[in-house]
Design an enzyme around this catalytic site. Structure first.
Site, PDB file in Angstrom:
ATOM      1  N   TYR A 190     -14.377  -4.397   2.166  1.00 42.90           N
ATOM      2  CA  TYR A 190     -13.316  -4.628   2.039  1.00 42.90           C
ATOM      3  C   TYR A 190     -12.971  -6.186   2.191  1.00 42.90           C
ATOM      4  CZ  TYR A 190      -8.158  -5.580   1.854  1.00 42.90           C
ATOM      5  OH  TYR A 190      -7.046  -5.987   1.580  1.00 42.90           O
ATOM      6  N   TYR A 219       0.692  -1.234   0.017  1.00 39.99           N
ATOM      7  CA  TYR A 219      -0.142  -0.019  -0.068  1.00 39.99           C
ATOM      8  C   TYR A 219       0.816   1.275   0.047  1.00 39.99           C
ATOM      9  CZ  TYR A 219      -3.294  -3.545   1.609  1.00 39.99           C
ATOM     10  OH  TYR A 219      -3.949  -4.650   1.714  1.00 39.99           O
ATOM     11  N   ASP A 241     -17.636 -12.629   6.397  1.00 34.46           N
ATOM     12  CA  ASP A 241     -16.240 -12.246   6.661  1.00 34.46           C
ATOM     13  C   ASP A 241     -15.910 -11.827   7.967  1.00 34.46           C
ATOM     14  OD1 ASP A 241     -13.470 -11.577   6.334  1.00 34.46           O
ATOM     15  OD2 ASP A 241     -13.897 -10.327   4.472  1.00 34.46           O
ATOM     16  N   LYS A 276      -6.296 -13.231  10.524  1.00 33.49           N
ATOM     17  CA  LYS A 276      -5.733 -12.422  11.283  1.00 33.49           C
ATOM     18  C   LYS A 276      -5.297 -12.827  12.907  1.00 33.49           C
ATOM     19  CE  LYS A 276      -6.773  -8.499   8.535  1.00 33.49           C
ATOM     20  NZ  LYS A 276      -5.331  -7.957   8.187  1.00 33.49           N
TER      21      LYS A 276
END
Length: 429
Positions: free
Chosen positions: A144, A16, A238, A267
């Site tokens: 996202y 990014y 999600d 995560k």
């Protein structure tokens, strides 16, 4: 400058980041608890838990010991045709934490791939049953789900970071989140118009994370469940960001009282120790793959799926949720964030301050220079990474109350300084 940093800088490609203008990253040499130790001796309080992964803090001794023991015994073995205890035990434990009927766990090594597998399962379940036209998904503005090609297609196409690829991505159906009467009406019309081509709906329950930390509620998720049931669609939650205590409960679906057909996790699954992800699937979908036809099998298998080191870390992380008061700690963090960030509400340029569980968000009118803002936080001794128009905190659930107070005060000070400079009210402005 560290020699390794200077040599390697000419070869790495950062995430990014516009590499022509990106500042040199900070060399980190050690982590412990909620602290990041830099090569020059400075110590930063981590306000984002390494992209929300280190839910127990860094280097928790129980996870470290479990990984060390697994490293001695078997760091990795292929999951095709061989079995190992850490993965099988982890699959059973995850299924036990989730609603009845969500019993099949497919392991991968990243959140994006976990979502792609969920999409693949939703489509192939229909293909195996002869429904060849049901291949698209409803996703949402502000959403996202990852950076791979399939997941880019279900991210926000306009406000997200993947607009450049719009013409190359599979066409999906992007709708407003049905959060009120007007958006529900718009959503209903969109789904009705595309119903014959849809396989599923995918949503980040309660919080859209990287899309801007936008909150939704149980009523929204109930509407999605009812819509999925009405049209025969697969509902995918999600929970890669929201899972493992981040919203105040172990999983977001528990607050909503809504059971999806597929849940994706990653995560914090390993406590931020190693890459691992999981796609947990309802029995009814799994049964669509059972056949005498070999072509009906799920043809997917990442090389490092169910990596034993990652599974050992994940099992140790679940041990900590069972034996230590993580959800009580999340509740305490929520209270501290509400108090600590409240002064930002009175600052010019602040649009909103919102908190849910161990997530605190200060939304600004705009952020003109994120790099300068990050540098200001570093000068205050904290590691905070604003993006888009928000400054956010997602600390470890184990963060020391004093460190959390320092984080909140740093946010107040930096936001105050930034907005004051813009409005010309800062000293010496």
């Amino acid at each position: 400058m560290s020699d390794w940093l200077e040599r390697g800088w000419r070869h790495v490609w950062l995430p990014y980041a516009q590499m022509q203008t990106a500042p040199l990253p900070l060399p980190a040499v050690r982590t412990e608890g909620s602290s990041i130790h830099l090569a020059d001796g400075r110590v930063l309080i981590d306000g984002v838990a390494s992209w929300w992964t280190a839910c127990h803090g860094y280097n928790h001794p129980h996870i470290r010991a479990a990984v060390a023991a697994q490293l001695e015994a078997m760091p990795h073995v292929m999951f095709g045709g061989l079995a190992h205890e850490p993965a099988y035990r982890l699959a059973a434990r995850l299924a036990g934490l989730l609603p009845d009927g969500l019993n099949r766990v497919f392991f991968t090594d990243s959140g994006s791939v976990a979502v792609e597998v969920a999409m693949k399962i939703a489509v192939q379940a229909r293909l195996n049953r002869g429904a060849r036209d049901r291949t698209k998904f409803v996703a949402f503005h502000g959403g996202y789900h990852g950076d791979t090609f399939a997941t880019m297609a279900i991210c926000d196409p306009e406000e997200g970071m993947h607009a450049l690829f719009a013409g190359m991505l599979a066409e999906q159906v992007i709708a407003p989140l049905p959060r009120d009467a007007a958006s529900r009406a718009a959503f209903n019309l969109i789904v009705e118009a595309h119903a014959g081509t849809l396989a599923g709906i995918i949503v980040e329950p309660l919080v859209q994370g990287a899309g801007g930390m936008v909150f939704n509620d149980a009523a929204t998720l109930r509407h999605l469940r009812a819509t999925a049931d009405h049209y025969g669609l697969t509902l995918i939650f999600d929970e890669i960001f929201t899972g493992f205590g981040r919203t105040g409960t172990m999983f977001a679906w528990q607050q909503a009282g809504v059971v999806p057909d597929i849940i994706t996790l990653s995560k914090a699954l390993t406590g931020g120790t190693s890459p691992l992800a999981a796609t947990i699937v309802a029995d009814a979908l799994f049964e669509a793959f059972l056949s005498d036809n070999p072509g009906h099998a799920l043809m997917h298998g990442p090389t490092f799926m169910a990596n034993p080191l990652g599974c050992a870390a994940a099992n140790a992380s679940l041990d900590l949720f069972e034996t230590e008061p993580r959800l009580a700690q999340a509740a305490a963090i929520e209270a501290a964030l509400r108090t600590g960030l409240a002064p930002c509400r009175a600052l010019p340029g602040v649009v909103d301050v919102r908190v849910m569980g161990a997530i605190g968000v200060v939304q600004l009118e705009r952020i003109d220079d994120p790099a300068a803002l990050r540098a200001a936080f570093i000068r205050h001794g904290v590691w905070v990474r604003p993006f888009r128009d928000i400054v956010y905190l997602t600390p470890a659930l184990t963060i020391d109350p004093g460190q959390l107070s320092d984080l909140c005060q740093a946010v107040v000070n930096v936001v105050n300084s930034t907005t004051a400079i813009k409005t010309g009210t800062a000293p010496n402005s």
